[in-house]
Write an enzyme that holds these catalytic residues in place. Structure first.
Site, PDB file in Angstrom:
ATOM      1  N   HIS B 136       0.720  -1.187  -0.114  1.00 54.66           N
ATOM      2  CA  HIS B 136       0.094   0.291   0.236  1.00 54.66           C
ATOM      3  C   HIS B 136       0.690   1.314   0.467  1.00 54.66           C
ATOM      4  O   HIS B 136       1.802   1.216   0.249  1.00 54.66           O
ATOM      5  CB  HIS B 136      -0.818  -0.266   0.912  1.00 54.66           C
ATOM      6  CG  HIS B 136      -2.268  -1.147   0.602  1.00 54.66           C
ATOM      7  ND1 HIS B 136      -3.027  -0.583   0.802  1.00 54.66           N
ATOM      8  CD2 HIS B 136      -2.335  -2.266   1.912  1.00 54.66           C
ATOM      9  CE1 HIS B 136      -4.044  -1.805   0.613  1.00 54.66           C
ATOM     10  NE2 HIS B 136      -3.690  -2.415   1.885  1.00 54.66           N
ATOM     11  N   CYS B 204       0.302   1.744  -5.375  1.00 58.12           N
ATOM     12  CA  CYS B 204      -0.693   2.858  -5.931  1.00 58.12           C
ATOM     13  C   CYS B 204      -0.515   3.975  -6.103  1.00 58.12           C
ATOM     14  O   CYS B 204       0.466   4.826  -5.517  1.00 58.12           O
ATOM     15  CB  CYS B 204      -1.995   2.833  -5.081  1.00 58.12           C
ATOM     16  SG  CYS B 204      -3.084   1.321  -5.301  1.00 58.12           S
ATOM     17  N   ARG B 213       0.198   3.244 -11.344  1.00 57.76           N
ATOM     18  CA  ARG B 213       0.708   2.686 -10.802  1.00 57.76           C
ATOM     19  C   ARG B 213       1.966   3.131 -10.703  1.00 57.76           C
ATOM     20  O   ARG B 213       2.424   3.837 -11.731  1.00 57.76           O
ATOM     21  CB  ARG B 213       0.860   1.103 -11.506  1.00 57.76           C
ATOM     22  CG  ARG B 213      -0.265  -0.179 -10.373  1.00 57.76           C
ATOM     23  CD  ARG B 213      -0.772  -0.033  -9.209  1.00 57.76           C
ATOM     24  NE  ARG B 213      -1.431  -0.963  -9.288  1.00 57.76           N
ATOM     25  CZ  ARG B 213      -2.985  -0.469  -9.811  1.00 57.76           C
ATOM     26  NH1 ARG B 213      -3.730   0.597  -9.144  1.00 57.76           N
ATOM     27  NH2 ARG B 213      -4.145  -1.069  -8.406  1.00 57.76           N
TER      28      ARG B 213
END
Lengths: 51, 238
Positions: B136, B204, B213
């Site tokens: 993340h 991300c 991305r």
């Protein structure tokens, strides 16, 4: 609702405040460590990876 | 009565937002660093406790301190989904940064609870080919939050039970979410056999979105077996 809760609690006002603080802390703990992580995974299950 | 219910619902919604943006990250980052630290300590104590089978082949004497000495990397078997196999250190991300790495890149099993995920089927650290990872960039302790702050030659260290693998950051790239060719043995080179040891970290982009991305490429520098102790780049970090 909250007024009823205040009436139900025993003791003088500062005892009630103390009890409420403990309750609030417990509720926040439950939310931050259990409810929110669980809910977050439900509303957005696939971010972070390529499908 | 009804009004109080609505107010309560509103407070809950705001709390959720605050948790998602900040509070959850404090909790998540602290948990992940603590977890990584305890895994690392466990490996160290396991190694110390083992009755030193001493594979340590040091016949060539220690009189040759080369600048970038590297042993032949030990390649550990690929980790199962959700099984922790490593701890990642990136000094650029902070001195206390030590996030657990596990197999798989699914959110509920690896990325949310553990931290950094390893794309199944890609090589393990130290191997020839492209070691591919995901984590993340926001939320859940945001392990790769500062990925865009990496600079040329920044060390990226992976610790496993076998030892320490040091990679050096090369460059960043932004791609579309479907660009799985960044995970090829040679990133983005279709049908080419692996010619080197790469590390690809994906996350991300932009932050809080997933329309693109961000990809960080690194190249392998050295492997230090556990018997030799942590490599110099880790000193001052732990």
């Amino acid at each position: 609702m909250y007024a009823a809760l205040w009436r139900i609690l025993p003791g003088p006002w500062w005892v009630r405040v103390l009890i409420l603080l403990v309750v609030v802390a417990a509720v926040l703990y439950g939310l931050f460590f259990y409810a929110f992580p669980w809910f977050s995974a439900i509303i957005d299950p696939d971010s972070g990876t390529v499908q | 009565m009804l009004g109080e219910l609505f107010i309560t619902a509103g407070v809950l919604a705001l709390l959720f937002v605050a948790w998602q943006l900040w509070i959850g990250d404090w909790i998540g980052a602290a948990q992940k660093n603590a977890e990584g630290s305890s895994i690392s300590e466990q490996w160290a104590s396991e190694f110390a406790a083992s009755p030193t089978p001493t594979v340590t082949p040091s016949p060539t004497a220690s009189a040759t301190p080369e600048p970038t000495k590297t042993a032949e990397p030990v390649i550990i078997p690929e980790a199962k989904n959700g099984a922790v196999f490593g701890v990642m250190y990136i000094p650029r991300f902070g001195k206390d940064y030590q996030v657990p790495m596990a197999g798989g890149v699914s959110r509920p099993i690896t990325l949310d609870p553990i931290g950094i995920g390893h794309y199944p089927g890609t090589p393990m650290p130290g191997a020839v080919g492209n070691v591919s990872l995901a984590a993340h960039r926001t939320t859940y302790g945001k392990p790769f939050n500062k990925i865009a702050k990496l600079r040329l030659d920044d060390p990226i260290i992976i610790e496993t039970k076998a030892g320490w693998y040091v990679y050096r950051f090369r460059n960043l790239e932004y791609v579309k979410p479907g660009a799985v060719d960044v995970l090829l043995p040679v990133p983005q080179e279709e049908g080419v056999k692996a010619d080197g040891r790469y590390l690809t970290m994906t996350s991300c982009s932009p932050m809080y979105w997933k329309t693109e991305r961000i990809v960080a490429y690194s190249v392998f520098e050295s492997f230090t077996p556990r018997a030799d102790g942590p490599p110099d780049v880790l000193k001052g970090v732990k």
